[in-house]
Scaffold this motif. Structure first.
Motif, PDB file in Angstrom:
ATOM      1  N   TRP A  37       0.724  -1.190  -0.056  1.00 47.98           N
ATOM      2  CA  TRP A  37       0.209   0.053   0.092  1.00 47.98           C
ATOM      3  C   TRP A  37       0.855   1.353  -0.104  1.00 47.98           C
ATOM      4  CZ3 TRP A  37      -1.036   3.486   4.166  1.00 47.98           C
ATOM      5  CH2 TRP A  37      -1.920   4.375   4.002  1.00 47.98           C
ATOM      6  N   LEU A  38       1.949   1.143   0.823  1.00 52.32           N
ATOM      7  CA  LEU A  38       2.778   2.360   0.949  1.00 52.32           C
ATOM      8  C   LEU A  38       3.451   2.528  -0.505  1.00 52.32           C
ATOM      9  CD1 LEU A  38       4.245   2.252   4.362  1.00 52.32           C
ATOM     10  CD2 LEU A  38       2.734   3.804   3.398  1.00 52.32           C
ATOM     11  N   SER A  39       3.807   1.507  -1.202  1.00 58.10           N
ATOM     12  CA  SER A  39       4.697   1.382  -2.525  1.00 58.10           C
ATOM     13  C   SER A  39       4.019   2.073  -3.463  1.00 58.10           C
ATOM     14  CB  SER A  39       5.192  -0.036  -2.931  1.00 58.10           C
ATOM     15  OG  SER A  39       3.985  -0.741  -3.179  1.00 58.10           O
ATOM     16  N   ALA A  40       2.777   2.180  -3.451  1.00 58.62           N
ATOM     17  CA  ALA A  40       1.887   3.140  -4.232  1.00 58.62           C
ATOM     18  C   ALA A  40       2.064   4.321  -4.507  1.00 58.62           C
ATOM     19  CB  ALA A  40       0.461   2.682  -4.092  1.00 58.62           C
ATOM     20  N   ASP A  41       2.409   4.946  -3.146  1.00 54.40           N
ATOM     21  CA  ASP A  41       2.951   6.362  -2.958  1.00 54.40           C
ATOM     22  C   ASP A  41       4.399   6.515  -2.980  1.00 54.40           C
ATOM     23  OD1 ASP A  41       0.090   7.059  -2.824  1.00 54.40           O
ATOM     24  OD2 ASP A  41       0.182   6.630  -0.718  1.00 54.40           O
ATOM     25  N   PHE A  42       5.182   5.603  -2.637  1.00 60.31           N
ATOM     26  CA  PHE A  42       6.676   5.835  -2.888  1.00 60.31           C
ATOM     27  C   PHE A  42       7.052   4.861  -3.828  1.00 60.31           C
ATOM     28  CE2 PHE A  42       5.065   6.701   1.435  1.00 60.31           C
ATOM     29  CZ  PHE A  42       5.611   8.195   1.638  1.00 60.31           C
ATOM     30  N   ALA A  43       7.529   5.364  -4.813  1.00 60.79           N
ATOM     31  CA  ALA A  43       8.044   4.484  -5.953  1.00 60.79           C
ATOM     32  C   ALA A  43       9.372   3.722  -5.703  1.00 60.79           C
ATOM     33  CB  ALA A  43       8.482   5.580  -7.135  1.00 60.79           C
ATOM     34  N   PHE A  44      10.110   4.446  -4.880  1.00 57.88           N
ATOM     35  CA  PHE A  44      11.414   3.598  -4.274  1.00 57.88           C
ATOM     36  C   PHE A  44      11.139   2.250  -3.583  1.00 57.88           C
ATOM     37  CE2 PHE A  44      10.768   6.500  -0.847  1.00 57.88           C
ATOM     38  CZ  PHE A  44      10.855   5.679   0.312  1.00 57.88           C
ATOM     39  N   LEU A  45       9.820   2.262  -3.185  1.00 55.06           N
ATOM     40  CA  LEU A  45       9.635   0.910  -2.395  1.00 55.06           C
ATOM     41  C   LEU A  45       9.230  -0.195  -3.563  1.00 55.06           C
ATOM     42  CD1 LEU A  45       7.830   2.116   0.738  1.00 55.06           C
ATOM     43  CD2 LEU A  45      10.021   1.350   0.646  1.00 55.06           C
ATOM     44  N   PRO A  46      10.067  -1.295  -3.476  1.00 56.01           N
ATOM     45  CA  PRO A  46       9.693  -2.461  -4.422  1.00 56.01           C
ATOM     46  C   PRO A  46       8.470  -3.046  -3.869  1.00 56.01           C
ATOM     47  CG  PRO A  46      11.409  -3.165  -2.991  1.00 56.01           C
ATOM     48  CD  PRO A  46      11.193  -1.629  -2.970  1.00 56.01           C
ATOM     49  N   ARG A  47       7.741  -3.973  -4.728  1.00 50.94           N
ATOM     50  CA  ARG A  47       6.496  -4.567  -4.381  1.00 50.94           C
ATOM     51  C   ARG A  47       7.345  -5.757  -3.429  1.00 50.94           C
ATOM     52  NH1 ARG A  47       1.431  -3.007  -4.745  1.00 50.94           N
ATOM     53  NH2 ARG A  47       0.724  -5.159  -5.328  1.00 50.94           N
ATOM     54  N   LEU A  48       6.321  -6.133  -2.613  1.00 47.05           N
ATOM     55  CA  LEU A  48       6.971  -6.997  -1.629  1.00 47.05           C
ATOM     56  C   LEU A  48       6.049  -8.546  -1.694  1.00 47.05           C
ATOM     57  CD1 LEU A  48       9.006  -7.360   0.731  1.00 47.05           C
ATOM     58  CD2 LEU A  48       6.654  -6.836   2.368  1.00 47.05           C
ATOM     59  N   SER A  49       6.881  -9.404  -2.357  1.00 44.34           N
ATOM     60  CA  SER A  49       6.036 -11.023  -2.367  1.00 44.34           C
ATOM     61  C   SER A  49       5.755 -11.438  -1.047  1.00 44.34           C
ATOM     62  CB  SER A  49       7.026 -11.827  -3.216  1.00 44.34           C
ATOM     63  OG  SER A  49       7.996 -12.077  -2.340  1.00 44.34           O
ATOM     64  N   LEU A  50       4.860 -12.534  -0.890  1.00 48.15           N
ATOM     65  CA  LEU A  50       4.593 -13.318   0.369  1.00 48.15           C
ATOM     66  C   LEU A  50       5.845 -13.798   0.785  1.00 48.15           C
ATOM     67  CD1 LEU A  50       2.127 -13.742   1.891  1.00 48.15           C
ATOM     68  CD2 LEU A  50       1.973 -15.954   0.630  1.00 48.15           C
ATOM     69  N   GLY A  51       6.866 -14.480   0.264  1.00 45.90           N
ATOM     70  CA  GLY A  51       7.962 -14.858   0.626  1.00 45.90           C
ATOM     71  C   GLY A  51       8.785 -14.004   1.277  1.00 45.90           C
ATOM     72  N   ARG A  52       9.014 -12.909   0.676  1.00 50.19           N
ATOM     73  CA  ARG A  52       9.908 -11.827   1.112  1.00 50.19           C
ATOM     74  C   ARG A  52       9.283 -11.195   2.416  1.00 50.19           C
ATOM     75  NH1 ARG A  52      11.959  -8.161  -4.020  1.00 50.19           N
ATOM     76  NH2 ARG A  52      13.446  -9.811  -4.844  1.00 50.19           N
ATOM     77  N   ALA A  53       7.953 -10.987   2.507  1.00 56.86           N
ATOM     78  CA  ALA A  53       7.177 -10.485   3.711  1.00 56.86           C
ATOM     79  C   ALA A  53       7.406 -11.630   4.749  1.00 56.86           C
ATOM     80  CB  ALA A  53       5.683 -10.318   3.472  1.00 56.86           C
ATOM     81  N   LEU A  54       7.420 -12.837   4.578  1.00 58.83           N
ATOM     82  CA  LEU A  54       7.718 -13.860   5.711  1.00 58.83           C
ATOM     83  C   LEU A  54       9.068 -13.456   6.374  1.00 58.83           C
ATOM     84  CD1 LEU A  54       6.788 -16.335   7.415  1.00 58.83           C
ATOM     85  CD2 LEU A  54       7.381 -17.730   5.321  1.00 58.83           C
ATOM     86  N   SER A  55      10.033 -13.546   5.386  1.00 61.96           N
ATOM     87  CA  SER A  55      11.446 -13.549   5.466  1.00 61.96           C
ATOM     88  C   SER A  55      11.552 -12.198   6.406  1.00 61.96           C
ATOM     89  CB  SER A  55      12.542 -13.365   4.621  1.00 61.96           C
ATOM     90  OG  SER A  55      12.289 -14.403   3.664  1.00 61.96           O
ATOM     91  N   LEU A  56      10.851 -10.979   6.342  1.00 63.33           N
ATOM     92  CA  LEU A  56      11.012  -9.686   6.836  1.00 63.33           C
ATOM     93  C   LEU A  56      10.335  -9.866   8.259  1.00 63.33           C
ATOM     94  CD1 LEU A  56      11.788  -6.577   7.174  1.00 63.33           C
ATOM     95  CD2 LEU A  56       9.420  -6.240   5.982  1.00 63.33           C
ATOM     96  N   VAL A  57       9.328 -10.597   8.354  1.00 60.14           N
ATOM     97  CA  VAL A  57       8.420 -10.734   9.773  1.00 60.14           C
ATOM     98  C   VAL A  57       9.479 -11.693  10.649  1.00 60.14           C
ATOM     99  CG1 VAL A  57       6.724 -11.904  10.917  1.00 60.14           C
ATOM    100  CG2 VAL A  57       6.435 -10.380   8.893  1.00 60.14           C
ATOM    101  N   THR A  58      10.086 -12.620  10.200  1.00 60.64           N
ATOM    102  CA  THR A  58      10.964 -13.709  10.627  1.00 60.64           C
ATOM    103  C   THR A  58      12.206 -12.950  11.205  1.00 60.64           C
ATOM    104  OG1 THR A  58      10.159 -15.621   9.433  1.00 60.64           O
ATOM    105  CG2 THR A  58      12.220 -15.768  10.503  1.00 60.64           C
ATOM    106  N   ALA A  59      12.846 -12.062  10.225  1.00 56.35           N
ATOM    107  CA  ALA A  59      14.106 -11.366  10.675  1.00 56.35           C
ATOM    108  C   ALA A  59      13.537 -10.662  11.921  1.00 56.35           C
ATOM    109  CB  ALA A  59      14.466 -10.689   9.658  1.00 56.35           C
ATOM    110  N   CYS A  60      12.440  -9.717  11.724  1.00 54.61           N
ATOM    111  CA  CYS A  60      12.208  -8.738  12.899  1.00 54.61           C
ATOM    112  C   CYS A  60      12.015  -9.335  14.344  1.00 54.61           C
ATOM    113  CB  CYS A  60      11.193  -8.045  12.459  1.00 54.61           C
ATOM    114  SG  CYS A  60      11.293  -6.847  11.012  1.00 54.61           S
TER     115      CYS A  60
END
Length: 210
Positions: A37-60
């Motif tokens: 949702w934020l990437s729609a307003d900030f072009a420098f943010l890439p689209r986040l796939s489900l696998g990358r989102a899981l990796s981000l949550v796990t890392a945090c």
């Protein structure tokens, strides 16, 4: 028909694991939705796939776990001996000692309630040629005779058809389910012992079969 069962400890662990997996899955979906949702307003943010989102949550999650572990270690270093392990967490020594004291007092109250029941049943037996009440609702019995030390006021479980002078000790009465798996049992020998629920069930079933 065979049936596979697991003990209560394994069941509790499976429930905990299932809960955390559900939380991780929901967190992954929420993070992915907010990021995209934020990437729609900030072009420098890439689209986040489900696998990358899981990796981000796990890392945090691992980072937070590391920080909390460091805080716990620093707390122990600053107050050595003040904390004791309680499962996967720690608690103050004074708090643990208070809990142990409360537990001991409660255990004494539980045993005292069984002793009171024994004395009342002995008095009844002496007045009825050794016979015990045929059921808990027999007349001329005190109203509070069967009340246990359980917080909800539940009654003792009574097993009629027994006498105090039996050669082989059998349960006469035992504490209700509200008091856990380890319960105090009044035996036909007049003794009071603490049995687990499996032993109580086996003795009660055997007595019924007889």
């Amino acid at each position: 028909m065979p049936r596979i069962r697991i003990n209560e400890l394994a069941e509790a662990r499976l429930e905990s694991i299932s809960f955390f997996l559900l939380v991780i899955a929901l967190s992954t979906l929420i993070v992915r939705a907010l990021w995209n949702w934020l990437s729609a307003d900030f072009a420098f943010l890439p689209r986040l796939s489900l696998g990358r989102a899981l990796s981000l949550v796990t890392a945090c999650g691992l980072m937070f776990f590391l920080v909390l572990t460091m805080i716990s270690g620093a707390r122990e270093l600053m107050t050595p001996g003040a904390w004791v392990r309680d499962g996967i967490t720690y608690e103050l020594v004074d708090s643990r000692e208070a809990k142990q004291h409360i537990g001991q007092v409660y255990d004494i109250a539980r045993r005292a309630s069984v002793e009171r029941l024994r004395d009342q049943l002995l008095t009844y037996a002496q007045a009825h040629e050794g016979e015990l009440p045929t059921d808990p609702f027999s007349p001329n019995l005190p109203d509070d005779m069967w009340q246990s030390a359980a917080a909800d006021g539940s009654a003792f479980i009574y097993l009629p058809g027994r006498r105090f002078d039996e050669e082989s000790p059998r349960p006469i009465a035992y504490e209700p389910p509200a008091l856990g798996k380890q319960r105090y049992v009044l035996l036909t020998s007049g003794q009071i012992e603490q049995w687990d629920i499996e032993r109580i069930t086996a003795a009660s079933t055997r007595a019924t079969d007889e």
